[in-house]
Design a protein around this motif. Sequence first.
Motif, mmCIF file in Angstrom:
data_model
loop_
_atom_site.group_PDB
_atom_site.id
_atom_site.type_symbol
_atom_site.label_atom_id
_atom_site.label_comp_id
_atom_site.label_asym_id
_atom_site.label_seq_id
_atom_site.Cartn_x
_atom_site.Cartn_y
_atom_site.Cartn_z
ATOM 1 N N GLU A 19 11.698 16.230 -5.920
ATOM 2 C CA GLU A 19 10.473 15.455 -5.751
ATOM 3 C C GLU A 19 10.354 14.438 -6.878
ATOM 4 N N THR A 20 9.909 13.224 -6.524
ATOM 5 C CA THR A 20 9.736 12.159 -7.510
ATOM 6 C C THR A 20 8.273 12.066 -7.914
ATOM 7 N N PHE A 21 8.058 12.063 -9.226
ATOM 8 C CA PHE A 21 6.708 11.905 -9.769
ATOM 9 C C PHE A 21 6.613 10.577 -10.499
ATOM 10 N N VAL A 22 5.596 9.803 -10.136
ATOM 11 C CA VAL A 22 5.287 8.571 -10.845
ATOM 12 C C VAL A 22 4.095 8.873 -11.741
ATOM 13 N N VAL A 23 4.292 8.764 -13.052
ATOM 14 C CA VAL A 23 3.253 9.124 -14.012
ATOM 15 C C VAL A 23 2.551 7.848 -14.476
ATOM 16 N N VAL A 24 1.230 7.819 -14.333
ATOM 17 C CA VAL A 24 0.457 6.636 -14.707
ATOM 18 C C VAL A 24 -0.492 6.981 -15.855
ATOM 19 N N ASP A 25 -1.095 5.938 -16.431
ATOM 20 C CA ASP A 25 -1.932 6.139 -17.614
ATOM 21 C C ASP A 25 -3.380 6.477 -17.302
ATOM 22 N N GLY A 26 -3.706 6.638 -16.028
ATOM 23 C CA GLY A 26 -5.046 7.063 -15.634
ATOM 24 C C GLY A 26 -4.954 8.284 -14.754
ATOM 25 N N GLY A 27 -6.101 8.904 -14.503
ATOM 26 C CA GLY A 27 -6.036 10.100 -13.683
ATOM 27 C C GLY A 27 -7.386 10.718 -13.414
ATOM 28 N N GLY A 52 -18.605 0.791 -2.581
ATOM 29 C CA GLY A 52 -17.404 1.626 -2.570
ATOM 30 C C GLY A 52 -16.119 0.864 -2.311
ATOM 31 N N GLU A 53 -16.096 0.046 -1.264
ATOM 32 C CA GLU A 53 -14.863 -0.662 -0.923
ATOM 33 C C GLU A 53 -14.643 -1.904 -1.785
ATOM 34 N N ALA A 54 -15.617 -2.233 -2.627
ATOM 35 C CA ALA A 54 -15.484 -3.387 -3.519
ATOM 36 C C ALA A 54 -14.837 -3.012 -4.841
ATOM 37 N N GLY A 55 -14.468 -1.750 -5.011
ATOM 38 C CA GLY A 55 -13.887 -1.302 -6.281
ATOM 39 C C GLY A 55 -12.443 -0.863 -6.131
ATOM 40 N N ILE A 56 -11.649 -1.198 -7.135
ATOM 41 C CA ILE A 56 -10.222 -0.838 -7.170
ATOM 42 C C ILE A 56 -9.923 -0.219 -8.539
ATOM 43 N N TYR A 57 -9.223 0.902 -8.526
ATOM 44 C CA TYR A 57 -8.795 1.544 -9.771
ATOM 45 C C TYR A 57 -7.335 1.176 -10.015
ATOM 46 N N LEU A 58 -7.068 0.584 -11.154
ATOM 47 C CA LEU A 58 -5.713 0.158 -11.519
ATOM 48 C C LEU A 58 -5.188 1.000 -12.667
ATOM 49 N N ALA A 59 -4.006 1.577 -12.484
ATOM 50 C CA ALA A 59 -3.356 2.363 -13.532
ATOM 51 C C ALA A 59 -1.891 1.938 -13.625
ATOM 52 N N ALA A 105 -4.245 -7.258 -17.808
ATOM 53 C CA ALA A 105 -3.517 -7.630 -19.029
ATOM 54 C C ALA A 105 -4.214 -7.149 -20.298
ATOM 55 N N ALA A 106 -5.535 -7.032 -20.256
ATOM 56 C CA ALA A 106 -6.281 -6.587 -21.438
ATOM 57 C C ALA A 106 -6.268 -5.080 -21.605
ATOM 58 N N GLY A 107 -5.655 -4.374 -20.662
ATOM 59 C CA GLY A 107 -5.533 -2.932 -20.812
ATOM 60 C C GLY A 107 -5.835 -2.168 -19.551
ATOM 61 N N THR A 108 -5.135 -1.075 -19.387
ATOM 62 C CA THR A 108 -5.356 -0.144 -18.286
ATOM 63 C C THR A 108 -5.560 1.238 -18.890
ATOM 64 N N PRO A 109 -6.119 2.147 -18.111
ATOM 65 C CA PRO A 109 -6.632 2.058 -16.747
ATOM 66 C C PRO A 109 -7.877 1.177 -16.666
ATOM 67 N N LEU A 110 -8.151 0.722 -15.435
ATOM 68 C CA LEU A 110 -9.195 -0.266 -15.240
ATOM 69 C C LEU A 110 -9.845 -0.075 -13.879
ATOM 70 N N TYR A 111 -11.168 -0.064 -13.857
ATOM 71 C CA TYR A 111 -11.914 -0.217 -12.612
ATOM 72 C C TYR A 111 -12.275 -1.684 -12.482
ATOM 73 N N LEU A 112 -11.899 -2.277 -11.350
ATOM 74 C CA LEU A 112 -12.180 -3.677 -11.085
ATOM 75 C C LEU A 112 -13.104 -3.754 -9.867
ATOM 76 N N TYR A 113 -14.281 -4.351 -10.068
ATOM 77 C CA TYR A 113 -15.285 -4.446 -8.999
ATOM 78 C C TYR A 113 -15.422 -5.900 -8.567
ATOM 79 N N ASP A 114 -15.406 -6.115 -7.270
ATOM 80 C CA ASP A 114 -15.414 -7.455 -6.689
ATOM 81 C C ASP A 114 -16.845 -7.811 -6.282
ATOM 82 N N ALA A 115 -17.513 -8.660 -7.066
ATOM 83 C CA ALA A 115 -18.908 -9.019 -6.803
ATOM 84 C C ALA A 115 -19.074 -9.702 -5.453
ATOM 85 N N SER A 116 -18.098 -10.504 -5.049
ATOM 86 C CA SER A 116 -18.227 -11.205 -3.772
ATOM 87 C C SER A 116 -18.164 -10.231 -2.596
#
Length: 403
Positions: free
Chosen positions: A302-310, A284-291, A31-42
């Motif tokens: 062909e269908t292209f989905v355009v996102v704000d990260g890359g 490595g597997e604890a990180g997710i890239y959200l765009a 919600a605070a903005g994308t693109p975003l790398y989210l890392y899961d400490a647990s």
Amino acid sequence: MNAKPTGPIPADYAGQPMLQVAGRSAGDWAAAGTPLYLYDASAVQARIARFRAAMPERIALHYAIKANPLPSLIAAIAPQVDGIDVASAGEMDKALAPMDAAAVSFAGPGKRDAELDAAIRAGVTLNLESEGEAERALAIGERLGTTPRLAVRVNPDFELRGSGMKMGGRASPFGIDAARVPALVRRLIAAGAAWRGFHIYAGSQALSAEAVIETQAATIGLAARLADEAGALPPLVNLGGGFGIPYFPGDLPLDVEAVGAALAGELDRLDTQYAIELGRWLVGEAGIYLARVIDRKESQGETFVVVDGGLHHHLAATGNFGTVVRRNYPVAVAHRMQDAPEEVVTVVGPLCTPLDRLADRVALPRTQVGDLIAIFASGAYGASASPQGFLGHPPVREVLAGV
């Protein structure tokens, strides 16, 4: 159009109907903005615990921060590991914030005199990559009146079979050829340096337990032979790492329990301390890239989905970092993780280059403008390994969840 397969979504998230990390939805984190790398400490903590349970007690765990140098992540990992391995003065500064200098080691060819000076002043161990670097370090230590802590990085005469990036068994800018190592060890000891042992790294991103077991046995055998030829027992043998994670279709997780069981039978060949340095396998597997989806378009069927990260944020996912054949990372629509695929799309970023392709012809639930695309296995070699200044787009946000 036939869809191309994607890699496996990590087990921590695979069964979720809607992506959640640390008890909050992906949409909430974004919600605070994308693109975003989210890392899961647990998830990182669970990896460290799994390593400890699988490995013999004599094996120390080091974090190689080149995988992910986010300061908050380093601070969270530091109390849980025995050392940190760095590859530049910048990384060294980050490591020294939460970690005692005696537990930090500095590898990499081409260390400048200023870097050697800073490491020796701080008390960091230098993993020497050449005889010339050794002589420079000895001279700087003498000038400073400080005993340098020096280990020898060995270029082994074998490689890690099946590894994604081979680091041994050939001519290399990394380390000193094994045949020349004993003479250098004797030189360091005679010069009064604090010799700290061997660093032997044969490859990375291996998923075969058999290959890792074979390489670790060969590494310990090489260390024992070099110690005998040098006439000195190494205080520490860093066995490198090489533990891989599944990125692509058909990849299976490394059986670290089998690796640990086999390693237990090898350690008595040399009466020393051992360490394994891991980066990608821990984070490595604890990180997710959200765009976020900003457009949809059709072109010649062909269908292209355009996102704000890359590519400028996630070079590896586009196939332009360390891979020969482009294959798809695990990908999903974040709020419809379990929904059946409804269309085949190519996920692209906003850059003016055809290389900016995050997912190529993948089957997803129908996406709309505003949806979040999640690219998994993104916790290593992401933001810091990507050309964020390319074309002047905003930098990516990075957030550590669960601390």
